[in-house]
Scaffold this motif. Structure first.
Motif, PDB file in Angstrom:
ATOM      1  N   ALA B 166       3.912  -8.161  -2.341  1.00 18.15           N
ATOM      2  CA  ALA B 166       3.290  -7.184  -3.239  1.00 18.15           C
ATOM      3  C   ALA B 166       1.773  -7.179  -3.082  1.00 18.15           C
ATOM      4  O   ALA B 166       1.129  -6.139  -3.152  1.00 18.15           O
ATOM      5  N   ALA B 167       1.215  -8.368  -2.837  1.00 19.04           N
ATOM      6  CA  ALA B 167      -0.250  -8.475  -2.777  1.00 19.04           C
ATOM      7  C   ALA B 167      -0.798  -8.171  -1.384  1.00 19.04           C
ATOM      8  O   ALA B 167      -1.997  -7.996  -1.216  1.00 19.04           O
ATOM      9  N   ALA B 168       0.089  -8.088  -0.386  1.00 14.61           N
ATOM     10  CA  ALA B 168      -0.338  -8.042   1.015  1.00 14.61           C
ATOM     11  C   ALA B 168      -1.363  -6.950   1.299  1.00 14.61           C
ATOM     12  O   ALA B 168      -2.392  -7.189   1.912  1.00 14.61           O
ATOM     13  N   ALA B 169      -1.075  -5.742   0.866  1.00 15.74           N
ATOM     14  CA  ALA B 169      -1.943  -4.624   1.219  1.00 15.74           C
ATOM     15  C   ALA B 169      -3.162  -4.550   0.291  1.00 15.74           C
ATOM     16  O   ALA B 169      -3.823  -3.514   0.239  1.00 15.74           O
ATOM     17  N   ALA B 170      -3.444  -5.639  -0.411  1.00 13.90           N
ATOM     18  CA  ALA B 170      -4.614  -5.720  -1.291  1.00 13.90           C
ATOM     19  C   ALA B 170      -4.694  -4.538  -2.261  1.00 13.90           C
ATOM     20  O   ALA B 170      -5.657  -3.777  -2.246  1.00 13.90           O
ATOM     21  N   PRO B 171      -3.669  -4.375  -3.112  1.00 13.44           N
ATOM     22  CA  PRO B 171      -3.723  -3.284  -4.079  1.00 13.44           C
ATOM     23  C   PRO B 171      -4.807  -3.539  -5.126  1.00 13.44           C
ATOM     24  O   PRO B 171      -5.186  -4.688  -5.347  1.00 13.44           O
ATOM     25  N   GLN B 172      -5.289  -2.485  -5.741  1.00 13.47           N
ATOM     26  CA  GLN B 172      -6.281  -2.645  -6.798  1.00 13.47           C
ATOM     27  C   GLN B 172      -5.640  -3.223  -8.045  1.00 13.47           C
ATOM     28  O   GLN B 172      -6.229  -4.023  -8.752  1.00 13.47           O
ATOM     29  N   LEU B 173      -4.415  -2.744  -8.297  1.00 11.06           N
ATOM     30  CA  LEU B 173      -3.677  -3.221  -9.468  1.00 11.06           C
ATOM     31  C   LEU B 173      -2.332  -3.771  -9.018  1.00 11.06           C
ATOM     32  O   LEU B 173      -1.578  -3.103  -8.311  1.00 11.06           O
ATOM     33  N   LEU B 174      -2.062  -5.012  -9.441  1.00 12.43           N
ATOM     34  CA  LEU B 174      -0.827  -5.678  -9.043  1.00 12.43           C
ATOM     35  C   LEU B 174       0.013  -5.931 -10.289  1.00 12.43           C
ATOM     36  O   LEU B 174      -0.471  -6.520 -11.260  1.00 12.43           O
ATOM     37  N   LEU B 175       1.248  -5.463 -10.268  1.00 10.79           N
ATOM     38  CA  LEU B 175       2.164  -5.684 -11.384  1.00 10.79           C
ATOM     39  C   LEU B 175       3.136  -6.787 -10.982  1.00 10.79           C
ATOM     40  O   LEU B 175       3.884  -6.619 -10.021  1.00 10.79           O
ATOM     41  N   LEU B 176       3.125  -7.900 -11.692  1.00  8.39           N
ATOM     42  CA  LEU B 176       4.003  -9.019 -11.338  1.00  8.39           C
ATOM     43  C   LEU B 176       5.065  -9.179 -12.424  1.00  8.39           C
ATOM     44  O   LEU B 176       4.750  -9.417 -13.589  1.00  8.39           O
ATOM     45  N   ASP B 177       6.341  -9.081 -12.019  1.00  6.23           N
ATOM     46  CA  ASP B 177       7.436  -9.165 -12.984  1.00  6.23           C
ATOM     47  C   ASP B 177       8.045 -10.568 -12.954  1.00  6.23           C
ATOM     48  O   ASP B 177       8.809 -10.902 -12.058  1.00  6.23           O
TER      49      ASP B 177
END
Ligand SMILES: Nc1ncnc2c1ncn2[C@@H]1O[C@H](COP(=O)(O)OP(=O)(O)O)[C@@H](O)[C@H]1O
Ligand SMILES: [Mg+2]
Lengths: 342, 261
Positions: B166-177
């Protein structure tokens, strides 16, 4: 399998007409080669996107008819008193037309059918091939229906200094199929070992996750369908100009099934799978021909297939790759993806 | 300043069931915001609505001021909003390294022409993506496992890979479930350190998590959801004392140890 091995294989094949100039051997190899190209194209869909197209012969048949009709020319009524007329074109134009028509239908089917997946996709592809067969049977003005299109010119090649040379002889046809087959293989390899290939495998393995990391489903599946259909169309065109007569039976289900068997027994989702499976199931009927009655041949064919699927469910190529010692390089990840390691 | 993510009066129905009744909250850039609530409160459903997997029946969701209505998950990811999944989600039969490269899809742009012709630009991109993949695996401590299939990782490693994807593409906002679900205490501590590092890199985080000790320590703000509605929204110290939160959690005291104490 390494690139060196691949080129050795191509070189060995290219030497066959010189070493065994037997016309029967060459004709068997040529037909097998045409179906291997079909299997290579099917593998892009079935192996790398995981979508089972049971109407793959449709693209093969479209390529065959489009290529034959363009090189024979036609003059047909299209309603409202209008006529559509095309003078006979050089065979290479027909070849390109075959690829383009098949590719265009691939695009259409991709857009349509990828809204519905799995079983629905399978059913739609079956219907697609059946509908095309009915069209070929009944649009007699264009296709001659069951009377078949005859007198299709042989393939030709432009050679520097010699102009356009028709490829009449068996070795020439064989080399042409080998050349197109090599190109098809390389095309699929380039696509599969790229960002596109990773996107396809990601969608196949876990579509929900793939979408969450930004992989556009329709975009990539349509790319795969168009390429797959285009290559199948090229195979169909080769077929038309090789046997030089085609009838609506090119759309038969059995041709699709043959290609599916080649891909699955060889190893779907591996580059060499369709080649290995295609050699076995493309050559076996002819190898058995002299030595066994037809009934026994079909039984042998079926038994071999069942045994392969039972004992090598992932196919021959992954099984053999599993026996070889794994090569250790800093990042042999593509090799691991394309040729599953143990 | 407008918030990075604005959720306004969102309602989601699943079949006949109202999974999220009326949800409004914001996530400010640079923060770690936690969304908590008992099982079935609607947290995962809220994630599904925000990331385009479910269509809200009502309300509006804006990311960087842009309305997300009708956008597909892949489009939303391309805008810089990526989520992880509650149930471990990886590309099982592929190697860990391949997993990382697939998740870096948005970090590349080469298409069919690049693939066929292998132009220098495409080769450079491939080399860069390879490096980024290794950097990502290094970040989550999976470098040594790069060549094994994701299926064969231990559970804790799979959870970490899920976060990495999920974090790989360096998103601005990361939602972790629920990133720490099923992890032992030391793994949970590692997971928390990982989330902190992501935040320090400039990733804003919206976290759903049941481990209250972790939530209390890591969050800048906490939004409490119960039966599809927000019952509290504030900094950890405030949430801990909130009578309605304590009431909602009574009987499941494990969840808010400080409140129960
Ligand atoms: N796919 C589904 N089908 C039916 N009901 C669902 C589905 N997903 C969630 N629900 C219901 O929606 C409500 C909210 O679920 P969820 O968002 O998963 O809660 P949480 O993540 O907070 O535990 C629950 O009552 C759950 O049973
Ligand atoms: Mg949940």
């Amino acid at each position: 399998m390494s690139a060196v091995f691949g080129w050795l294989f191509v070189a060995a094949m290219a030497a066959v007409p010189v070493v065994f100039p037997d016309p029967y051997v060459l004709s068997v190899l040529t037909s097998a080669g045409i179906f291997i190209i079909g299997a290579i194209s099917l593998n892009l869909l079935l192996g790398y996107t995981g979508q089972l197209s049971l109407g793959h012969a449709a693209f093969f048949g479209l390529g065959a008819y489009a290529s034959a009709l363009v090189s024979l020319g036609f003059d047909i009524g299209i309603g409202f008193g209008l006529r559509l007329r095309l003078d006979p074109q050089p065979v290479f134009v027909g070849f390109l037309a075959g690829i383009a028509v098949a590719g265009a239908f691939g695009w259409l089917l991709g857009r349509l059918a990828f809204r519905v997946r799995g079983a629905y996709f399978v059913v739609i592809t079956i219907c697609f091939a059946q509908v095309l067969r009915m069209v070929a049977l009944n649009w007699v003005e264009l296709t001659q229906g069951p009377m078949a299109l005859i007198g299709i010119p042989p393939a030709s090649l432009w050679l520097p200094g010699q102009g356009v040379v028709p490829l009449y002889t068996k070795p020439q046809s064989f080399w042409l199929v080998l050349g197109v087959g090599t190109l098809a293989f390389l095309l699929v390899r380039q696509v599969v070992q790229s960002r596109i290939g990773r996107a396809l495998v990601a969608l196949r393995e876990n579509e929900t996750l793939a979408r969450s990391v930004g992989i556009r489903v329709t975009h990539y599946l349509v790319i795969a369908t168009v390429l797959s259909a285009g290559i199948a169309g090229a195979a169909g065109s080769l077929f038309a100009h090789y046997v030089r007569i085609i009838d609506p039976d090119v759309f038969l289900f059995i041709y699709t099934v043959t290609m599916v068997i080649m891909v699955i027994t060889g190893g779907k989702g591996t580059l060499w799978g369709p080649v290995v499976g295609g050699l076995i199931f493309g050559l076996m009927p002819d190898l058995l021909r002299g030595s066994a009655p037809p009934e026994a041949q079909w039984i042998a064919y079926g038994v071999l297939m069942i045994l392969l699927v039972m004992f090598l469910p992932r196919g021959i190529v992954p099984a053999v790759a599993g026996l070889l010692p794994a090569r250790r390089r800093p990042a042999p990840a593509i090799a691991a993806m394309v040729e599953p390691a143990p | 300043m407008t918030a990075l993510l604005e959720v306004e009066h969102v309602a989601v129905q699943i079949g006949g069931l109202v999974a999220v009744a009326d949800l409004s909250f914001t996530v400010e850039e640079g923060q770690v915001v936690s969304l908590i609530g008992p099982n079935g409160a609607g947290k995962t459903t809220a994630f599904n609505a925000i990331t385009g997997y479910m269509r809200p029946r009502q309300g509006r969701i804006r990311f960087r001021g842009q309305d997300l209505a009708g956008l597909s998950p892949e489009r939303i990811a391309a805008l810089g909003l990526v989520r992880s999944f509650q149930r471990t989600s990886i590309f099982g039969p592929c190697t860990v390294f391949e997993n990382a490269r697939m998740a870096l899809h948005l970090r590349g742009e080469s298409g069919l022409l690049g693939a066929l012709l292998r132009l220098p630009g495409m080769r450079r991109e491939e080399a860069r993506l390879r490096e980024e993949a290794f950097a990502m695996l290094d970040f989550v401590g999976l470098t040594a496992r790069a060549e094994v299939t994701a299926d064969s990782l231990a559970y804790g490693e799979q959870r970490r890979l899920g976060i990495a994807l999920a974090a790989a593409a360096a998103p601005q906002l990361l939602l972790l479930d629920e990133p720490a679900a099923g992890l032992n205490p030391s793994e949970t501590a590692e997971c928390m350190a990982l989330i902190r590092q992501l935040r320090d890199r400039g990733t804003t985080i919206l976290l759903v998590e049941h481990d209250m000790a972790m939530v209390m320590r890591i969050s800048d703000r906490i939004v409490v959801l119960n039966q599809g509605r927000i019952i509290a929204d504030g900094p950890p110290a405030e949430i801990r004392e909130d009578p309605e939160v304590i009431r909602a959690y009574l009987g499941t005291s494990r969840e808010v140890p400080h409140a129960a104490a």
